[in-house]
Design a protein around this motif. Structure first.
Motif, PDB file in Angstrom:
ATOM      1  N   GLU A 136      -2.879  -1.063  -8.042  1.00 18.43           N
ATOM      2  CA  GLU A 136      -2.707  -0.860  -6.639  1.00 18.43           C
ATOM      3  C   GLU A 136      -2.789  -2.243  -5.915  1.00 18.43           C
ATOM      4  OE1 GLU A 136      -5.227   2.183  -5.187  1.00 18.43           O
ATOM      5  OE2 GLU A 136      -4.252   2.376  -3.371  1.00 18.43           O
TER       6      GLU A 136
ATOM      7  N   PRO B 242      -4.967   5.033 -11.440  1.00 20.75           N
ATOM      8  CA  PRO B 242      -6.056   3.905 -11.262  1.00 20.75           C
ATOM      9  C   PRO B 242      -7.079   4.503 -12.086  1.00 20.75           C
ATOM     10  CG  PRO B 242      -5.511   5.237  -9.305  1.00 20.75           C
ATOM     11  CD  PRO B 242      -4.958   5.915 -10.172  1.00 20.75           C
TER      12      PRO B 242
ATOM     13  N   SER C 113       2.023   1.772  -3.410  1.00 23.62           N
ATOM     14  CA  SER C 113       1.004   1.902  -4.273  1.00 23.62           C
ATOM     15  C   SER C 113       0.583   3.535  -4.161  1.00 23.62           C
ATOM     16  CB  SER C 113      -0.251   1.376  -4.012  1.00 23.62           C
ATOM     17  OG  SER C 113      -0.183   0.026  -4.104  1.00 23.62           O
TER      18      SER C 113
ATOM     19  N   GLN D 135      -8.505  -0.008  -3.005  1.00 23.15           N
ATOM     20  CA  GLN D 135      -7.179  -0.693  -2.851  1.00 23.15           C
ATOM     21  C   GLN D 135      -7.196  -2.204  -3.563  1.00 23.15           C
ATOM     22  OE1 GLN D 135      -5.352  -0.400   0.894  1.00 23.15           O
ATOM     23  NE2 GLN D 135      -5.565   1.794   0.922  1.00 23.15           N
TER      24      GLN D 135
ATOM     25  N   LYS E 192       1.246   6.350  -6.887  1.00 24.30           N
ATOM     26  CA  LYS E 192       0.068   7.234  -7.357  1.00 24.30           C
ATOM     27  C   LYS E 192       0.667   8.562  -7.365  1.00 24.30           C
ATOM     28  CE  LYS E 192      -3.708   5.183  -5.176  1.00 24.30           C
ATOM     29  NZ  LYS E 192      -5.025   5.219  -4.705  1.00 24.30           N
TER      30      LYS E 192
ATOM     31  N   GLN F 135       0.726  -1.166  -0.009  1.00 22.94           N
ATOM     32  CA  GLN F 135      -0.051  -0.080  -0.035  1.00 22.94           C
ATOM     33  C   GLN F 135       0.895   1.038   0.259  1.00 22.94           C
ATOM     34  OE1 GLN F 135      -3.059   0.564   2.852  1.00 22.94           O
ATOM     35  NE2 GLN F 135      -3.309   2.371   1.998  1.00 22.94           N
TER      36      GLN F 135
ATOM     37  N   HIS G 111     -10.066   4.338  -6.566  1.00 19.33           N
ATOM     38  CA  HIS G 111      -9.143   4.460  -5.434  1.00 19.33           C
ATOM     39  C   HIS G 111      -9.460   3.099  -4.582  1.00 19.33           C
ATOM     40  CE1 HIS G 111      -7.079   7.800  -6.441  1.00 19.33           C
ATOM     41  NE2 HIS G 111      -8.277   8.493  -6.658  1.00 19.33           N
TER      42      HIS G 111
ATOM     43  N   ASN H  92       2.856  -2.836  -8.228  1.00 16.57           N
ATOM     44  CA  ASN H  92       2.099  -1.844  -7.941  1.00 16.57           C
ATOM     45  C   ASN H  92       1.921  -0.641  -8.892  1.00 16.57           C
ATOM     46  OD1 ASN H  92       1.261  -3.061  -5.413  1.00 16.57           O
ATOM     47  ND2 ASN H  92       3.362  -2.685  -4.641  1.00 16.57           N
TER      48      ASN H  92
END
Lengths: 312, 547
Positions: B220, B113, B102, B263, B106, B99, B261, B216
């Motif tokens: 994500e 995404p 990711s 995950q 991002k 995470q 968004h 990733n």
């Protein structure tokens, strides 16, 4: 100089008959001689060449031994950086007698600091994993408690030094030993299958880096070259519990023998020669001692030495 | 209509991040303290693994018995039953890493995404089925893909060794510019970490990890979405959880931010498409919603099966897993013990060991001499990355039993030090064609000197060696008492013939195996039984030779 002090011992015998005037005269003469040569008192000849102290407490006999040699001030000056080199080679406990007795090391740290040393370093380059050796030998804790620095061997502190030995021309040495003002060697007496015994002179293999396992092909010469390079100002041989078989690591309690002894002296060859007798070995029969003696590094004929033996 | 993000869910989101950081730091802390630090016995540093139900179930099936410590995994299962895959979103350290990256990707616009993500979420379920079915046939592959094993192994074998090399280079630089005191304190710090820096395959294991992290960029939490078999298992357990996503259609502006968004591709919008088994309860959707339309009320409503698993594909996967078992067993390792396969002391017999070992690398991290290395082919394909004592790199420290203490599954049986020193992991052999006394006639007793047993397993005997000039030298040369040798490998490690040591250890004679034995051992036992003093005498005689 030796004769001078020998004469002094004769007046000790006649002390009862000595007159006050003679005494004053002697003092005047002594003061005069000291004026001429202030180093006179610093000469250690008035103290025994070797001391061999026996007793129940490793710390006490160590302190007694140093006292008999004239006290630590004979060896350590105020502000000195002192490095003490015990044998911390193996992952073994004190009862196994593979590493120097921690109490002996601790006593030397205390004495050095007591004599005004600025800093006392205790270190070795162990063979087993270094943290385990430092901990399980009990030496790191004991030395730290007494106020010493106990660094692990740091490969970045190794520097190739010109040893100028017969065989070892140059080798990697830990700079702590080069930079220190005084070096005190504190080996333990153990058997070894190649040099037969490992004591003070063999202990220097722990102050160097590099491929130490290649030195064994000419071990006696390597030991001599290293000892001549490091030149300790004092050697204290821990023979509190010695390793009589399965050396240099031992293992079982039956591999050890309790002698409750320390030997101390400035002549590192003589200290090893004395140590050899604990194993019923004639120093002459140890090639490294014989060669060291021939090279003039020290005495191996114990009869020629002034040895003080005491039990405390 | 009021446009406002939910304060409550933003707070929960912050709490989740704190929880993730906390659990990651706990994992990391337990990782860094897994080494010798002055005590013979180390605490429960491997506990994290015991909360992993995937490891618990797969190894228990393969081994046909439950390792007691895995009771803790029941807690994870219970939590998942009630609250869904909250463990994935709030606890799992690998999930947190994914995470985190990711998020980074991002922010750096590497990852953009989309709202339509139709990648097959079912992969991980098939992977899970494959692992569990093969476990039934005693093939234990779970460690390769279990997230905790994967993370621990990658850190221990790949990333931290790289860190150690980097640190070493940096220290070298500091000393070269004479910043010795800074160098000394940093050295002390790294000594405290006791990093093992040398690993075969360290590069590849590290590379695999970096690859997984880089995935990733594509999606994500790629690993968590598509690959993680533990996530799949928890997904199956989560079917009856009570936290259900609900979108308030009055407030919803259909902006799809929640789905973009999300995950783990649980598609919160529209809420009837939300896959509860995919949701890791990160609460991003609820926190990001500009109109506070998303909420997670307690609803024991009928379960929504998240992912459609086709019955045919399930059957196919199962068949594949069954077929894989004999395929994995083609290797000769099942027929004859590999001489190089020296297992750590306490390791179960090979067959049992492979059923339990999860290749986490915990033992490799704990080993004080860096002796334990991940296997490549020695143990066959199923034994990849299992620990092997590799004396050329490190030896087994005589009074150390750390590897046996930290093993999370009992593949290495926990040993007291006094038990450990009796365990034989192999036998040393002298290569007389390379040994210095045997070939050159020069003295060298290095192996004997280092031999830790008492009496020593390496004895010295006088031999005659013909020199090139025709003269004869009579050095002492090593001979091995195979009965006393425990196979620790310090002789091989310290042998001055560095490239290919003149003394080497092979696995034969290892106590754990009934087959990989020396016949001679059996013969030798006879006289000892009759006269127990005889051996003692013999050893004392050897000792006496030193004088």
């Amino acid at each position: 100089m030796r004769e001078l002090w020998n004469t002094s011992s004769h007046w000790e015998k006649d002390k009862t008959e000595m007159k006050r005037r003679d005494f004053l005269k002697d003092i005047a003469l002594g003061t005069f001689l000291l004026e001429l040569n202030p180093d006179l008192l610093a000469q250690k000849k008035n103290f025994p060449d070797l001391v061999l102290i026996q007793g129940d407490s490793p710390a006490l006999i160590t302190k007694e031994a140093i006292a008999s040699l004239g006290g630590m001030k004979q060896f350590v000056s105020k502000g000195d950086v002192v490095i003490i080199k015990p044998n911390i080679g193996w992952d073994r406990t004190p009862e196994q007698a593979a590493c120097t007795n921690p109490e002996v090391v601790k006593a030397l740290v205390e004495l050095s600091l007591g004599a005004g040393a600025k800093e006392v370093i205790v270190m070795d380059n162990p063979i087993n994993q270094f943290q385990r050796c430092y901990v399980r030998s009990g030496i790191a804790a004991a030395a730290k408690e007494a106020g010493a620095k106990v660094p692990f061997p740091n490969p970045y502190h190794l520097k190739k030094m010109a040893l100028k030995g017969e065989w070892l021309k140059e080798w990697e040495v830990f700079m702590e030993f080069v930079e220190a003002d005084k070096i005190i060697n504190v080996p333990i007496a153990k058997t070894h299958s190649l040099s037969r015994l490992t004591m003070g002179m063999k202990n220097w293999l722990g102050a160097i880096g590099g491929s130490r396992n290649q030195l064994h092909q000419k071990l006696d010469q390597a030991m001599i070259d290293l000892a001549a390079f490091f030149k300790p100002c004092l050697t204290v041989l821990d023979a509190y519990r010695i390793l009589i078989r399965n050396g240099p690591q031992g293992g079982r309690p039956s591999d050890t023998k309790l002698l409750k002894t320390v030997v101390a002296g400035c002549d590192y060859v003589a200290v090893d020669a004395m140590g050899a007798t604990f194993f019923d070995i004639n120093p002459q029969d140890l090639p490294y001692l014989r060669i060291a003696n021939q090279k003039g590094l020290g005495e191996i004929n114990l009869e020629k030495l002034h040895i003080e033996k005491r039990t405390v | 209509m009021k446009k406002e993000r939910s304060k409550k869910y933003r707070l929960i989101q912050a709490l989740r991040i704190v929880s993730q950081a906390g659990f990651f730091l706990l994992f990391f802390y337990l990782f860094t303290v897994t080494h010798y630090s002055g005590k013979d016995y180390i605490g429960q540093v491997e506990t994290f693994f015991h909360f992993d139900p995937l490891l618990a179930i797969a190894t228990s099936i393969a081994f046909r018995a439950v390792f007691v410590a895995f009771i803790l995994a029941a807690l994870t299962i219970v939590v998942t039953f009630v609250l869904g895959r909250i463990v994935c979103g709030w606890v799992c350290p690998l999930g947190s890493i994914h995470q985190f990256f990711s998020f980074i990707f991002k922010r750096t616009k590497l990852l953009k995404p989309k709202d339509k993500q139709n990648s097959p979420l079912s992969w991980k379920y098939y992977l899970l089925i494959f692992i569990l079915i093969s476990s039934i046939f005693t093939l234990d592959l779970v460690g390769i893909v279990d997230p905790l094993s994967l993370l621990y192994r990658s850190l221990a074998v790949g990333l931290f060794p790289a860190l150690a090399h980097g640190a070493s280079a940096f220290l070298g630089f500091l000393y070269s510019i004479r910043l010795s005191s800074l160098g000394d304190s940093l050295t002390q710090f790294f000594e405290g970490l006791a990093l093992n820096s040398t690993f075969r395959q360290g590069f590849f294991i590290g590379l695999i990890f970096i690859g997984i992290v880089l995935l990733n960029i594509s999606r994500e939490r790629f690993w968590c979405r598509y690959l993680c078999p533990l996530g799949a298992l928890l997904g199956l357990f989560s079917r009856w959880n009570v936290l259900k996503l609900k979108i308030d259609s009055q407030k919803c502006t259909k902006c799809k931010l929640c789905t973009i968004h999300c995950q783990t591709q649980a598609t919160p919008f529209p809420d009837e498409s939300w896959k509860s088994a995919e949701c890791v309860y990160c609460f991003t959707c609820a926190a990001i919603c500009p109109t506070n339309a998303v909420s997670f009320p307690l609803l024991p409503s009928p379960p929504k099966m998240a992912v459609d698993l086709s019955r045919r594909k399930l059957l196919l996967t199962s068949l594949l897993a069954v077929a894989a078992v004999p395929f994995f067993r083609i290797s000769p390792s099942t027929k004859r013990a590999s001489p190089k396969l020296i297992r750590p002391p306490g390791a179960l017999p090979e067959e049992k060991f492979l059923q339990k070992c999860v290749k986490c690398g915990e033992c490799m991290k704990a080993c004080p001499t860096n002796a334990l290395q991940p296997a490549l082919g020695e143990a066959g394909p199923e034994g990849i990355w299992t620990p092997v004592v590799t004396p050329k790199i490190g030896y087994c420290e005589y009074y150390c039993s750390l590897c046996s203490q930290v093993c999370p599954t009992g593949a290495i049986k926990e040993l007291r030090v006094e038990e450990k020193i009796k365990v034989k992991i192999g036998t040393a052999w002298v290569n007389k064609n390379r040994c210095i006394p045997y070939t050159l006639g020069n003295p060298c007793i290095v192996c004997e000197e280092h031999c830790p047993t008492s009496p020593k397993a390496i004895k010295l005997v006088k031999i005659e060696v013909l020199q090139p000039d025709g003269t004869i030298k009579t050095p002492l040369a090593p001979v091995i008492d195979t009965e006393l040798c425990i196979g620790c490998g310090i002789c091989e490690n310290k042998c001055p013939v560095v490239d290919d040591p003149a003394i080497y250890v092979t696995s034969v004679g290892e106590s754990r195996s009934e087959r990989n034995r020396l016949l001679l051992e059996l013969i030798k036992q006879e006289p000892d039984k009759k006269d127990p003093d005889e051996r003692k005498k013999r050893n004392e005689k050897t000792d006496a030779n030193f004088f």
